[in-house]
Design a protein around this motif. Structure first.
Motif, PDB file in Angstrom:
ATOM      1  N   PRO A 186       0.819  -1.217   0.000  1.00 47.05           N
ATOM      2  CA  PRO A 186       0.000   0.000   0.000  1.00 47.05           C
ATOM      3  C   PRO A 186       0.849   1.262   0.000  1.00 47.05           C
ATOM      4  O   PRO A 186       0.347   2.331  -0.356  1.00 47.05           O
ATOM      5  CB  PRO A 186      -0.826  -0.131   1.284  1.00 47.05           C
ATOM      6  N   ILE A 187       2.114   1.150   0.405  1.00 47.97           N
ATOM      7  CA  ILE A 187       3.006   2.316   0.329  1.00 47.97           C
ATOM      8  C   ILE A 187       3.313   2.637  -1.129  1.00 47.97           C
ATOM      9  O   ILE A 187       3.164   3.774  -1.576  1.00 47.97           O
ATOM     10  CB  ILE A 187       4.305   2.069   1.128  1.00 47.97           C
ATOM     11  N   LEU A 188       3.752   1.638  -1.879  1.00 45.13           N
ATOM     12  CA  LEU A 188       4.125   1.880  -3.275  1.00 45.13           C
ATOM     13  C   LEU A 188       2.935   2.343  -4.097  1.00 45.13           C
ATOM     14  O   LEU A 188       3.026   3.316  -4.856  1.00 45.13           O
ATOM     15  CB  LEU A 188       4.733   0.617  -3.893  1.00 45.13           C
ATOM     16  N   ALA A 194      -0.657   7.847  -9.962  1.00 46.21           N
ATOM     17  CA  ALA A 194      -0.443   6.572 -10.651  1.00 46.21           C
ATOM     18  C   ALA A 194      -1.781   5.946 -11.006  1.00 46.21           C
ATOM     19  O   ALA A 194      -2.809   6.216 -10.369  1.00 46.21           O
ATOM     20  CB  ALA A 194       0.351   5.629  -9.762  1.00 46.21           C
ATOM     21  N   GLU A 195      -1.788   5.101 -12.015  1.00 44.41           N
ATOM     22  CA  GLU A 195      -2.972   4.313 -12.332  1.00 44.41           C
ATOM     23  C   GLU A 195      -2.838   2.956 -11.659  1.00 44.41           C
ATOM     24  O   GLU A 195      -1.799   2.298 -11.767  1.00 44.41           O
ATOM     25  CB  GLU A 195      -3.128   4.129 -13.838  1.00 44.41           C
ATOM     26  N   ILE A 196      -3.883   2.554 -10.955  1.00 43.03           N
ATOM     27  CA  ILE A 196      -3.896   1.266 -10.262  1.00 43.03           C
ATOM     28  C   ILE A 196      -4.872   0.355 -10.995  1.00 43.03           C
ATOM     29  O   ILE A 196      -6.067   0.652 -11.083  1.00 43.03           O
ATOM     30  CB  ILE A 196      -4.315   1.434  -8.791  1.00 43.03           C
ATOM     31  N   ILE A 197      -4.348  -0.741 -11.534  1.00 38.38           N
ATOM     32  CA  ILE A 197      -5.167  -1.695 -12.280  1.00 38.38           C
ATOM     33  C   ILE A 197      -5.434  -2.896 -11.384  1.00 38.38           C
ATOM     34  O   ILE A 197      -4.506  -3.582 -10.965  1.00 38.38           O
ATOM     35  CB  ILE A 197      -4.463  -2.151 -13.567  1.00 38.38           C
ATOM     36  N   SER A 198      -6.697  -3.138 -11.081  1.00 39.40           N
ATOM     37  CA  SER A 198      -7.067  -4.270 -10.227  1.00 39.40           C
ATOM     38  C   SER A 198      -7.332  -5.505 -11.077  1.00 39.40           C
ATOM     39  O   SER A 198      -8.168  -5.484 -11.983  1.00 39.40           O
ATOM     40  CB  SER A 198      -8.314  -3.940  -9.414  1.00 39.40           C
ATOM     41  N   PHE A 199      -6.639  -6.583 -10.754  1.00 37.13           N
ATOM     42  CA  PHE A 199      -6.824  -7.858 -11.433  1.00 37.13           C
ATOM     43  C   PHE A 199      -7.922  -8.690 -10.760  1.00 37.13           C
ATOM     44  O   PHE A 199      -8.188  -9.808 -11.194  1.00 37.13           O
ATOM     45  CB  PHE A 199      -5.504  -8.630 -11.460  1.00 37.13           C
ATOM     46  N   ASP A 200      -8.548  -8.126  -9.735  1.00 35.14           N
ATOM     47  CA  ASP A 200      -9.639  -8.814  -9.044  1.00 35.14           C
ATOM     48  C   ASP A 200     -11.008  -8.433  -9.584  1.00 35.14           C
ATOM     49  O   ASP A 200     -12.013  -9.042  -9.232  1.00 35.14           O
ATOM     50  CB  ASP A 200      -9.589  -8.522  -7.534  1.00 35.14           C
ATOM     51  N   THR A 201     -11.061  -7.408 -10.427  1.00 38.80           N
ATOM     52  CA  THR A 201     -12.325  -6.993 -11.023  1.00 38.80           C
ATOM     53  C   THR A 201     -12.540  -7.719 -12.352  1.00 38.80           C
ATOM     54  O   THR A 201     -11.598  -8.219 -12.959  1.00 38.80           O
ATOM     55  CB  THR A 201     -12.352  -5.476 -11.263  1.00 38.80           C
ATOM     56  N   SER A 202     -13.773  -7.786 -12.782  1.00 38.86           N
ATOM     57  CA  SER A 202     -14.084  -8.402 -14.072  1.00 38.86           C
ATOM     58  C   SER A 202     -15.015  -7.475 -14.849  1.00 38.86           C
ATOM     59  O   SER A 202     -16.176  -7.295 -14.464  1.00 38.86           O
ATOM     60  CB  SER A 202     -14.741  -9.771 -13.875  1.00 38.86           C
ATOM     61  N   PRO A 203     -14.507  -6.839 -15.912  1.00 40.96           N
ATOM     62  CA  PRO A 203     -13.156  -6.982 -16.458  1.00 40.96           C
ATOM     63  C   PRO A 203     -12.114  -6.263 -15.604  1.00 40.96           C
ATOM     64  O   PRO A 203     -12.472  -5.446 -14.744  1.00 40.96           O
ATOM     65  CB  PRO A 203     -13.268  -6.327 -17.834  1.00 40.96           C
ATOM     66  N   THR A 212      -8.762  -0.136  -2.960  1.00 38.48           N
ATOM     67  CA  THR A 212      -8.022  -1.393  -2.959  1.00 38.48           C
ATOM     68  C   THR A 212      -8.128  -2.089  -1.608  1.00 38.48           C
ATOM     69  O   THR A 212      -8.190  -1.438  -0.550  1.00 38.48           O
ATOM     70  CB  THR A 212      -6.534  -1.162  -3.274  1.00 38.48           C
ATOM     71  N   ASP A 213      -8.146  -3.406  -1.622  1.00 34.93           N
ATOM     72  CA  ASP A 213      -8.130  -4.167  -0.374  1.00 34.93           C
ATOM     73  C   ASP A 213      -6.878  -3.858   0.428  1.00 34.93           C
ATOM     74  O   ASP A 213      -6.912  -3.843   1.670  1.00 34.93           O
ATOM     75  CB  ASP A 213      -8.182  -5.666  -0.668  1.00 34.93           C
ATOM     76  N   HIS A 214      -5.766  -3.632  -0.266  1.00 39.19           N
ATOM     77  CA  HIS A 214      -4.485  -3.365   0.401  1.00 39.19           C
ATOM     78  C   HIS A 214      -4.596  -2.137   1.299  1.00 39.19           C
ATOM     79  O   HIS A 214      -4.143  -2.154   2.450  1.00 39.19           O
ATOM     80  CB  HIS A 214      -3.391  -3.152  -0.645  1.00 39.19           C
ATOM     81  N   TYR A 215      -5.207  -1.079   0.779  1.00 35.59           N
ATOM     82  CA  TYR A 215      -5.402   0.139   1.570  1.00 35.59           C
ATOM     83  C   TYR A 215      -6.394  -0.100   2.699  1.00 35.59           C
ATOM     84  O   TYR A 215      -6.142   0.250   3.859  1.00 35.59           O
ATOM     85  CB  TYR A 215      -5.879   1.273   0.671  1.00 35.59           C
ATOM     86  N   GLN A 216      -7.536  -0.687   2.378  1.00 40.32           N
ATOM     87  CA  GLN A 216      -8.599  -0.830   3.369  1.00 40.32           C
ATOM     88  C   GLN A 216      -8.197  -1.755   4.512  1.00 40.32           C
ATOM     89  O   GLN A 216      -8.454  -1.453   5.686  1.00 40.32           O
ATOM     90  CB  GLN A 216      -9.860  -1.349   2.682  1.00 40.32           C
TER      91      GLN A 216
END
Length: 237
Positions: A186-188, A194-203, A212-216
């Motif tokens: 979550p630091i980086l 920056a653009e954060i692309i989540s691979f957990d979403t569909s699409p 993001t789960d990382h932040y929450q």
């Protein structure tokens, strides 16, 4: 920006169901547009973010165990399984850059020693430094203007303070270079704009940092770790 888009060649995958074609990534993505000089790939283990990053490295001509175009050494299981099923869209195409693969960095450091390239990395063997120091030596001495840098979980060797040091390096180069980083940190991923692309979403799609789960999860833990532990361990009561 240099790399503008990544397309999965799904027609070429027809009838394939083994790894990597079994990854959630295959169903969740067709073409991924890259809109910022700094992009983060985030998602759960097994979502396909590192596999896609490795395939991009393959398409760039970088060594898929870690390195640039001119690094040649052997590492078992370092082939890019998805590399031949990807099309990269460039404007313009460049060949300067580096792929950091944290899990095979030891092999890369050995390659640097064996080929007498230590001067390129600050004049000191990467093996003679701590893991975090060797990563920062790489970032400081090997990353330059007008390059594309692909980093797979760089936080694996970096303390929180050194993750911030990496962000400073990214800031210094981001006007002329492009970074694509697969991370759980979550630091980086808090890097500004920056653009954060989540691979957990569909699409697969861009998300806000706070989504993001990382932040929450990190925020919840830091604000009330006692409550988190009570919930986590409640089955033991």
């Amino acid at each position: 920006m240099y790399l503008r888009g990544v397309t999965l060649l799904k027609d070429k995958m027809s009838g394939r169901s083994e790894y990597p074609f079994s990854l959630p990534l295959i169903n969740r993505m067709s073409t991924l547009e890259l809109k910022q000089n700094v992009t983060f790939f985030v998602g759960e283990n097994g979502s396909g973010k590192s596999t896609l990053l490795e395939a991009i490295a393959y398409g760039c001509g970088f060594h898929t165990a870690g390195g640039g175009r001119n690094n040649a050494y052997h590492v078992d299981a370092s082939e890019a399984a998805l590399g031949d099923y990807l099309r990269l869209s460039w404007l313009p195409k460049i060949t300067t850059g580096f792929f950091l693969r944290a899990e095979s960095f030891y092999a890369f450091a050995t390659h640097v020693d064996e080929t007498g390239l230590t001067d390129v990395y600050g004049g000191k063997s990467l093996h003679s430094q701590s893991h975090g120091e060797s990563f920062l030596s790489l970032f400081t001495h090997r990353f330059h203007d007008r390059g594309i840098y692909l980093l797979d979980e760089p936080e694996a060797a970096l303390s929180p303070a050194r993750q911030l040091a990496l962000l400073r390096i990214i800031k210094d180069l981001s006007e002329t270079s492009q970074f694509i980083i697969a991370t759980h940190s979550p630091i980086l991923m808090g890097y500004p704009d920056a653009e954060i692309i989540s691979f957990d979403t569909s699409p697969i799609s861009a998300v806000d940092y706070e989504e993001t789960d990382h932040y929450q999860i990190t925020r919840r833990f830091l604000e009330n770790r006692g409550a988190v532990f009570r919930h986590l361990f409640e089955d033991d009561d």
